[in-house]
Design an enzyme around this catalytic site. Sequence first.
Site, short mmCIF file in Angstrom:
data_model
loop_
_atom_site.label_atom_id
_atom_site.label_comp_id
_atom_site.label_asym_id
_atom_site.label_seq_id
_atom_site.Cartn_x
_atom_site.Cartn_y
_atom_site.Cartn_z
N TRP A 76 0.88 -1.15 0.00
CA TRP A 76 0.00 0.00 0.00
C TRP A 76 0.93 1.21 0.00
O TRP A 76 1.70 1.41 0.94
CB TRP A 76 -0.89 0.01 1.25
CG TRP A 76 -1.87 1.13 1.26
CD1 TRP A 76 -3.07 1.16 0.62
CD2 TRP A 76 -1.75 2.38 1.96
NE1 TRP A 76 -3.70 2.37 0.87
CE2 TRP A 76 -2.92 3.13 1.68
CE3 TRP A 76 -0.77 2.94 2.78
CZ2 TRP A 76 -3.14 4.40 2.20
CZ3 TRP A 76 -0.99 4.21 3.30
CH2 TRP A 76 -2.16 4.93 3.00
N ASN A 102 7.09 -3.11 6.08
CA ASN A 102 5.78 -2.50 6.34
C ASN A 102 6.05 -1.40 7.35
O ASN A 102 6.76 -1.63 8.32
CB ASN A 102 4.87 -3.60 6.91
CG ASN A 102 3.59 -3.06 7.52
OD1 ASN A 102 3.12 -2.01 7.11
ND2 ASN A 102 3.04 -3.78 8.47
N GLY A 103 5.50 -0.20 7.13
CA GLY A 103 5.75 0.90 8.07
C GLY A 103 6.33 2.09 7.32
O GLY A 103 6.35 2.11 6.09
N GLU A 506 -21.54 7.49 8.34
CA GLU A 506 -21.14 6.18 7.82
C GLU A 506 -21.67 5.98 6.40
O GLU A 506 -20.97 5.45 5.53
CB GLU A 506 -21.64 5.08 8.77
CG GLU A 506 -21.34 3.65 8.34
CD GLU A 506 -19.86 3.33 8.17
OE1 GLU A 506 -19.00 4.13 8.55
OE2 GLU A 506 -19.58 2.25 7.61
N LYS A 510 -19.20 5.21 3.27
CA LYS A 510 -19.34 4.03 2.40
C LYS A 510 -19.39 4.46 0.94
O LYS A 510 -18.72 3.89 0.09
CB LYS A 510 -20.61 3.23 2.72
CG LYS A 510 -20.61 2.40 3.97
CD LYS A 510 -19.68 1.21 3.97
CE LYS A 510 -18.29 1.58 4.40
NZ LYS A 510 -17.91 1.45 5.76
N GLU A 513 -15.94 5.71 -0.28
CA GLU A 513 -14.92 4.65 -0.36
C GLU A 513 -15.03 3.81 -1.61
O GLU A 513 -14.03 3.47 -2.22
CB GLU A 513 -15.08 3.69 0.83
CG GLU A 513 -14.50 4.16 2.11
CD GLU A 513 -14.51 3.05 3.16
OE1 GLU A 513 -15.62 2.59 3.52
OE2 GLU A 513 -13.44 2.65 3.60
N LYS A 626 -7.38 -2.65 3.92
CA LYS A 626 -8.29 -3.08 4.97
C LYS A 626 -7.76 -2.73 6.35
O LYS A 626 -8.52 -2.45 7.26
CB LYS A 626 -8.50 -4.60 4.84
CG LYS A 626 -9.51 -5.18 5.80
CD LYS A 626 -10.91 -4.94 5.32
CE LYS A 626 -11.96 -5.35 6.32
NZ LYS A 626 -13.17 -4.53 6.20
C1 AGP Z 1 -14.07 1.25 6.70
O1 AGP Z 1 -14.92 1.07 5.61
C2 AGP Z 1 -12.79 1.81 6.34
N1 AGP Z 1 -12.10 1.01 5.38
C3 AGP Z 1 -11.91 2.40 7.43
O2 AGP Z 1 -12.45 3.64 7.73
C4 AGP Z 1 -11.74 1.61 8.73
O3 AGP Z 1 -12.93 1.60 9.44
C5 AGP Z 1 -10.64 2.26 9.57
O4 AGP Z 1 -9.45 2.21 8.87
C6 AGP Z 1 -10.48 1.62 10.92
O5 AGP Z 1 -10.17 0.27 10.80
P1 AGP Z 1 -10.20 -0.69 12.04
O6 AGP Z 1 -11.61 -0.84 12.46
O7 AGP Z 1 -9.61 -1.97 11.55
O8 AGP Z 1 -9.39 -0.06 13.11
#
Ligand code: AGP
Length: 631
Positions: A76, A102-103, A506, A510, A513, A626
């Site tokens: 990513w 990663n990081g 929310e 959605k 996104e 994710k």
């Molecule tokens: C949710 O649709 C998103 N992809 C994103 O906002 C997500 O909720 C956020 O990154 C937090 O993730 P988590 O619940 O794994 O901490």
Amino acid sequence: MCGIVAVTGYRNALPLLINGLEKLEYRGYDSAGIAIVNPEENNLICNKSEGKLIKLKNNLSQQEIIGTVGIGHTRWATHGKPEVKNAHPHLDSTGKVAVVQNGIIENFLDLRNKLEQEGVSFQSDTDTEVIPHLIKKELNNLKKLNLEDNGSTLLVAVRNVIADLEGTYALAVLWADAPDSLVVARRQAPLIIGLGEGEFICASDTPAIANLTQTILPMEDEEIGLLTPLGIELYDSNNERQYRNPTSLKCSEQVVDKMNFRHYMHKEIYEQPSLTKNWIEKYLTRNNDSNNIRVNYSFDTNFLEDIERIQILACGTSRHASMVGSYLLEQFSGVPTDVFYASEFRYSPPPVLPNTLTIGVTQSGETADTLAALSMEIKRRESLENKLCKPNLIAITNRLDSSIGRQIPNIIDISAGIEIGVAATKTFFGQLLSFYGLAITFAQIKQSKTDNEINKLISSLENLPSLLEDLVIQHNEISEKLAHEFSEIKDVIFLGRGINYPIALEGALKLKEISYIHAAGYPAGEMKHGPIALLEKKVPVISIATPGKVFEKVISNAQEAKARDSYLIGIAPKCEGTEIFDYLMPLPTADEWLSPLLAVIPLQLLSYHIAAHRGLDVDQPRNLAKSVTVE
Ligand code: AGP
């Protein structure tokens, strides 16, 4: 973000790496790559490609790569565009050292400048590439010391290099001259070692390991390890050798099948009625006296009796669920509650107050901002003399095997089953249910509501699964048709008030996104203070109007939008007042407390169908991952 996987053993590494990467693709899919030691030629074979893992798989299908030690990465992008040159693994200039990370290395520019002055030429725009060059330099210095073997030499070289890195990392390193060895290290990014028989796998998350072994050793922060087929050596930041027993994976790898759905997200929306049923069975126990219902937790809840205030730390969708939670905890249970963006809390926390419960909410259990905010809060409270200010903690997560699952003993398990779609739906629902459970517990402790009122809420929850089943089917059809109306739409406004304001947020998240349509959620009463200037014919307004405290107010706010020519969509039961909507997405009439659990379903389905209708990659939308493991 980014997923890393590394193996050493006796089997061909390539299929193990690819299998692991497939399970980690949810962490990023901008590019993918692998490097494998070719012991016969004393070199590394490296292959990378831009975009999703499937491209790399196609590249590799023409080649036979034999080798038992390798590393892989799914990216990513943070530093540098999603192009092949920025894909991991990154190599030193001899091509003998390979690194996946990663990081974020925060001081990479300084390090890069110094290396460039020394004549090193860089192939990528990433922060990571400094690491293989620094390791190579260190290996050259160490050669003079004649250490025991090349594996140990690599370990020392990596240890010396990470001492100069600022920022966060999970790393896996290969060196062609140490053909059996892997060096792995972590700082504030997850890394778990899986212990097989004569083979070891190390990965960012357990699904990449579960296929190979159920025995794991999660690495602690600041640890570094040397892995060979003969065993593991782990060291802490003081270079003390670490010995501890491995543990078993808490959940076996779940088989995730799309069934007959085109996208995981669609399937996950459909799973919400059954997950509610499971949640009721798991968490609500009716004692012999049917009026006495308690919420079941896996931890002792006695400490909740002293709690006077709550602070919740979360990001994104988890934060929206927390906002509904905060409404319930204050309005139903009478406990003052604040919700913080975890990323903001970390650098501007409120003053420490006694008898405070801190709740971390993260479906993945790996969100860097949430983990860091929680750690910061634990540290600052533990350093205080005042016992009343000591940390009281709960985490709400869907992943018991995650960093938060290991860090916080008091876990509320959402139990939603693994969620593949990057846009959270069923885990949001599971988080909401967790907050209903907590609100009931606190209402019982604080006696903020009568037994009758509490039991009424519980009965409403118990009736929810059948309502939801019908709602999902009904709104799937409605949304699919309505989605066509959004072909030319560029902006959408979502309105809600009270308990449904977070649902408006929310709904907007959605839509943004997965459909890339600009959307914003507002408390309906705030429109007239500015956002109303945005309204015109081409800007639809989606208004959540559920009967209760603020119903009439929401309807008046919707009128204001209608007067500005906006196309008005109502998420509301068919009742007096809702005739003002140009289009009604009907909800069943239900207890106002439950309305978020109903209102969110049409919003999820509408976003889904708009994105699917546009032919977009619903499950892996552009630029997202994710699990957000960078700050
Ligand atoms: C949710 O649709 C998103 N992809 C994103 O906002 C997500 O909720 C956020 O990154 C937090 O993730 P988590 O619940 O794994 O901490």
